[in-house]
Design an enzyme around this catalytic site. Structure first.
Site, mmCIF file in Angstrom:
data_model
loop_
_atom_site.group_PDB
_atom_site.id
_atom_site.type_symbol
_atom_site.label_atom_id
_atom_site.label_comp_id
_atom_site.label_asym_id
_atom_site.label_seq_id
_atom_site.Cartn_x
_atom_site.Cartn_y
_atom_site.Cartn_z
ATOM 1 N N SER A 10 -17.068 11.712 11.654
ATOM 2 C CA SER A 10 -17.021 12.668 9.986
ATOM 3 C C SER A 10 -16.774 14.469 10.507
ATOM 4 O O SER A 10 -16.681 14.906 9.142
ATOM 5 C CB SER A 10 -18.497 12.515 9.662
ATOM 6 O OG SER A 10 -19.571 13.273 10.288
ATOM 7 N N LYS B 45 -19.899 5.230 -0.062
ATOM 8 C CA LYS B 45 -18.482 6.174 0.449
ATOM 9 C C LYS B 45 -17.488 5.862 -0.683
ATOM 10 O O LYS B 45 -17.700 5.908 -1.868
ATOM 11 C CB LYS B 45 -18.668 6.481 1.953
ATOM 12 C CG LYS B 45 -19.574 7.196 2.849
ATOM 13 C CD LYS B 45 -19.995 7.765 3.988
ATOM 14 C CE LYS B 45 -20.598 7.870 4.388
ATOM 15 N NZ LYS B 45 -21.116 7.934 5.745
ATOM 16 N N HIS C 95 -16.050 6.093 7.223
ATOM 17 C CA HIS C 95 -15.544 7.071 6.521
ATOM 18 C C HIS C 95 -13.954 6.421 6.816
ATOM 19 O O HIS C 95 -13.342 7.342 6.440
ATOM 20 C CB HIS C 95 -15.455 8.481 6.992
ATOM 21 C CG HIS C 95 -17.432 9.249 7.503
ATOM 22 N ND1 HIS C 95 -17.246 9.884 5.768
ATOM 23 C CD2 HIS C 95 -18.182 9.487 7.303
ATOM 24 C CE1 HIS C 95 -18.371 10.497 6.662
ATOM 25 N NE2 HIS C 95 -19.098 9.584 7.302
#
Ligand SMILES: *Cc1c(COP(=O)(O)O)cnc(C)c1O
Length: 396
Positions: free
Chosen positions: A183, A242, A211
């Site tokens: 990240s 997300k 992610h």
């Protein structure tokens, strides 16, 4: 008897503020989106959410949640194995397995829980966990809850991973664990090389796709798609918070015996409440949307490319990545905080990171792109970056 403890906490909190590490919150008074409204009525462009596919305020997800709530109620009031499983939960687990080309899936209340409940049921003191040094806090905590021996390799460093695998050869089982996208730099774990080393040294492979899912790979299906590693990764963990709608919920997906064992022994699954029907129904709608069309992923990639190219052309120092995370390197810690504060005044929300979140002398601004961003939003952000960059002497 609180007095001494209160003084201790007040001193600690003052020290956090003194060090410039105090986390203040922005109070948003609108849905999460490219453009958000704050409590005081001011507006800002949001470049710091994990809303990669722009689904957080998608009308289809909102409708799916609302419709199912009328039909199935608000909450489950139970854990999965007592009386907290609806047909919907099983359908969502199937949809996730299809998305990742895996055998089975288990849902959790969050990916933090998925990682927290992954290692301890599978491994004991005779085993080894080999973990990337930049793995997410939830992996670190999950590993701590397990008695397996711990090995740590430098971020995405395959020589160092091989060293760990050699050192762990006497253990009964070895398990390599990595984030799919890290990240802070936005770099993608080299899954093809990790899988090859796992095969050479007889190790399992776990990847946290929080992610990377919805973002990385030709259709956004994550690191297995990106590196052609289908069938070689044993476990993927991920979040519904997300790219997949930005709400809550997590999952572990992979080999069926592993998932079966987690249903028997994983503590956050056994001892924490089942996801409510509205979340499950909206997540099902998310996977339907992603199955119907790649338009959101295509738009995200276009936005990433446009933004990165414009920022590099303007003279900014950008970390080379293939994800939706764009690290604008400033190196100097106070500068990163001044930059983030100044550009917020220009109505652009980004995050400034510095030591200890990133290495010393590696301070940066993290920009997160989204399919929710329109060209005009990107242009406004780029113009603000250039303005503040000149003002603060980052650009000539
Ligand atoms: C965000 C994130 C998590 C936590 O996900 P939640 O579902 O919000 O708990 C776990 N792992 C990684 C790598 C993440 O980025």
């Amino acid at each position: 008897m609180y007095g001494n403890f209160q003084k201790y906490l007040s001193d600690e909190l003052a020290a956090i503020k003194e060090a410039g590490l105090y986390k203040a919150e922005r109070n948003i008074a609108s849905p999460q989106s490219a453009e958000i409204t704050l409590e005081d009525g001011s507006k800002a462009l949001n470049f710091c959410a994990n809303n990669y596919l722009g689904l957080a305020d998608n009308p289809r997800l909102i409708k799916a949640a609302r419709d199912i709530m009328s039909e199935r109620g608000y909450g489950m009031a139970s854990v999965r194995f007592i009386c907290g499983t609806q047909d919907l939960h099983k359908k969502l687990e199937k949809a996730i397995s299809e998305y990742f080309h895996t055998e089975d899936t288990i849902l959790y209340a969050s990916c933090f829980d998925a990682n927290g409940g992954l290692f301890e049921p599978l491994l004991d003191a005779s085993d080894a966990i080999i973990s990337d040094s930049l793995n997410h806090a939830s992996i670190i905590d999950g590993v701590r809850l397990c008695k397996a021996q711990r090995f740590r390799y430098a971020n995405a460093d395959m020589e160092d991973l091989e060293r760990c695998l050699k050192e762990a050869q006497n253990c009964r089982h070895r398990l390599i664990c990595t984030d799919g996208v890290f990240s802070m730099d936005g770099n993608v774990a080299p899954m093809d090389k990790i899988c090859a080393l796992a095969e050479k040294y007889d190790a399992l492979v776990v990847v946290d796709e929080s992610h990377s899912a919805g973002v990385v790979g030709p259709r956004g299906r994550g690191v297995a798609e990106q590196y052609g590693c289908y069938g070689r990764i044993d476990v993927h963990t991920g979040t519904l918070g997300k790219a997949f709608g930005g709400s809550v919920g997590g999952f572990t997906t992979g080999r069926k015996e592993i998932i079966e064992m987690l249903r028997q022994r994983s503590r956050p699954y056994l001892f924490s409440n089942s996801l409510p029907p509205m979340i499950v129904a909206a997540a099902l709608e998310t996977f339907k949307i992603l199955d119907e069309s790649d338009a959101l992923h295509d738009k995200l990639l276009e936005n990433v490319e446009y933004f990165r190219n414009a920022m590099m052309a303007a003279g900014f120092d950008i970390k080379p990545t293939q994800s939706a995370i764009c690290a604008v390197m400033l190196y100097d810690a106070p500068l990163s905080q001044r930059f983030a504060a100044r550009i917020a005044e220009e109505g652009i929300f980004v995050t400034g990171f510095y030591y200890p979140v990133v290495p010393k002398g590696q301070a940066r601004i993290r920009v997160q792109l989204s399919a929710a961003h329109e060209r005009e939003h990107l242009d406004r952000a780029i113009a603000a970056f250039v303005k503040v960059g000149k003002e603060l002497g980052v650009l000539k």
